[in-house]
Write a protein that holds these residues in place. Structure first.
Motif, mmCIF file in Angstrom:
data_model
loop_
_atom_site.group_PDB
_atom_site.id
_atom_site.type_symbol
_atom_site.label_atom_id
_atom_site.label_comp_id
_atom_site.label_asym_id
_atom_site.label_seq_id
_atom_site.Cartn_x
_atom_site.Cartn_y
_atom_site.Cartn_z
ATOM 1 N N ILE A 1 0.871 -1.169 0.000
ATOM 2 C CA ILE A 1 0.000 0.000 0.000
ATOM 3 C C ILE A 1 0.910 1.222 0.000
ATOM 4 O O ILE A 1 1.616 1.469 0.978
ATOM 5 N N GLY A 2 0.911 1.963 -1.088
ATOM 6 C CA GLY A 2 1.851 3.071 -1.214
ATOM 7 C C GLY A 2 3.276 2.541 -1.212
ATOM 8 O O GLY A 2 3.633 1.659 -1.988
ATOM 9 N N GLU B 1 -8.637 -1.095 -5.630
ATOM 10 C CA GLU B 1 -8.777 0.328 -5.315
ATOM 11 C C GLU B 1 -10.013 0.499 -4.443
ATOM 12 O O GLU B 1 -11.108 0.076 -4.817
ATOM 13 N N SER C 1 -10.126 4.809 3.321
ATOM 14 C CA SER C 1 -9.137 4.025 4.060
ATOM 15 C C SER C 1 -9.824 2.973 4.920
ATOM 16 O O SER C 1 -10.967 3.156 5.351
ATOM 17 N N GLN D 1 0.594 5.063 5.413
ATOM 18 C CA GLN D 1 0.372 4.875 3.974
ATOM 19 C C GLN D 1 -1.046 4.387 3.657
ATOM 20 O O GLN D 1 -1.647 4.788 2.662
ATOM 21 N N ARG E 1 -3.504 7.116 3.316
ATOM 22 C CA ARG E 1 -3.238 8.092 2.250
ATOM 23 C C ARG E 1 -3.374 7.506 0.853
ATOM 24 O O ARG E 1 -3.610 8.245 -0.104
ATOM 25 N N HIS E 2 -3.210 6.190 0.744
ATOM 26 C CA HIS E 2 -3.250 5.548 -0.573
ATOM 27 C C HIS E 2 -4.414 4.562 -0.628
ATOM 28 O O HIS E 2 -4.556 3.712 0.247
ATOM 29 N N HIS F 1 -4.419 -0.997 -3.132
ATOM 30 C CA HIS F 1 -3.761 -2.109 -2.441
ATOM 31 C C HIS F 1 -3.341 -3.135 -3.476
ATOM 32 O O HIS F 1 -4.136 -3.497 -4.345
#
Length: 235
Positions: A115-116, A175, A179, A202, A205-206, A209
């Motif tokens: 993730i990120g 996606e 979060s 992360q 924020r992202h 996955h």
């Protein structure tokens, strides 16, 4: 050879793992290049990759044994009585009771979660699974005596994409719309909500996955997931 007696450093291990993701069976020339870069012997590189491939093959068996040893969980057989072979591990579904309601848990046999810029190796004590009928996807991660998990509803999935990486590995790109929820517990305590435990938060924020694993396992598991949740198949 003194190189054989040098313990693998975290930096060396990280590079070996990154190489294994894209090439689990490097030839002698590649092994020699890796050995020179890491100041290790070519033989030690060869042995490391042999052991890592063996670990990959046994990951499913060890994961199943770990879960099935939990006295709250029992294996649910989903195969015709006439079949004489053992139920393939990639289709194992576990059942357990929550408040007297039966839930079904299906494993997704990934080995890496990204993730990120945060990476997690999913081994015997760290798992990815989804639960029905709650329709929850969970990343369950164990670090020494502390357990962590991230959860999100399958209805929060914006898109799912399956991508082959090479002849052995594939990845599932998920996606999410927001979060996940974060939980932790230590020893035999109850699960408690907690802050994002990923590096630099992360996972907060992202929204993308990435799950990586052996194609022959995760592809049919993804198909099963789509069958179990028809709404997810639409995305």
């Amino acid at each position: 050879d003194n190189k054989k007696r040098i313990r693998t450093t975290p930096e060396q291990l990280a590079l070996l793992e990154d190489t294994f993701k894209t090439n689990p069976s490097p030839n002698s020339k590649i092994r020699e290049a890796i050995a020179e870069k890491l100041n290790m012997s070519e033989r030690s590189i060869q042995v490391w990759f042999q052991n890592r491939r063996a670990k990959m093959k046994t990951m499913q068996k060890r994961t199943y044994l770990m879960i099935s040893n939990n006295d709250k969980i029992s294996v649910s057989q989903h195969q015709p009585q006439s079949q004489q072979f053992t139920l393939p591990e990639e289709f194992i579904t576990l059942s357990f009771n929550i408040n007297n309601n039966t839930s079904l848990v299906s494993l997704i046999s990934c080995e890496y979660l990204t993730i990120g810029t945060w990476h997690c190796i999913l081994t015997m004590s760290s798992l990815c699974y989804y639960t029905l009928p709650q329709n929850i996807l969970t990343y369950h991660i164990t670090n020494e005596n502390i357990e962590f998990k991230m959860e999100f509803s399958l209805s929060d999935v914006f898109s799912v994409e399956y991508q082959p990486i090479d002849n052995i590995y594939s990845q599932i790109i998920i996606e999410v719309k927001e979060s996940p929820s974060f939980y932790m517990k230590s020893n035999y305590s109850e699960w408690n909500t907690c802050k994002d435990f990923t590096e630099d938060k992360q996972a907060s924020r992202h929204m993308i996955h990435i799950l990586k694993g052996c194609s022959i396992l995760i592809k049919p598991q993804l198909i099963k997931l789509m069958q179990d949740d028809p709404n997810l198949a639409k995305v």
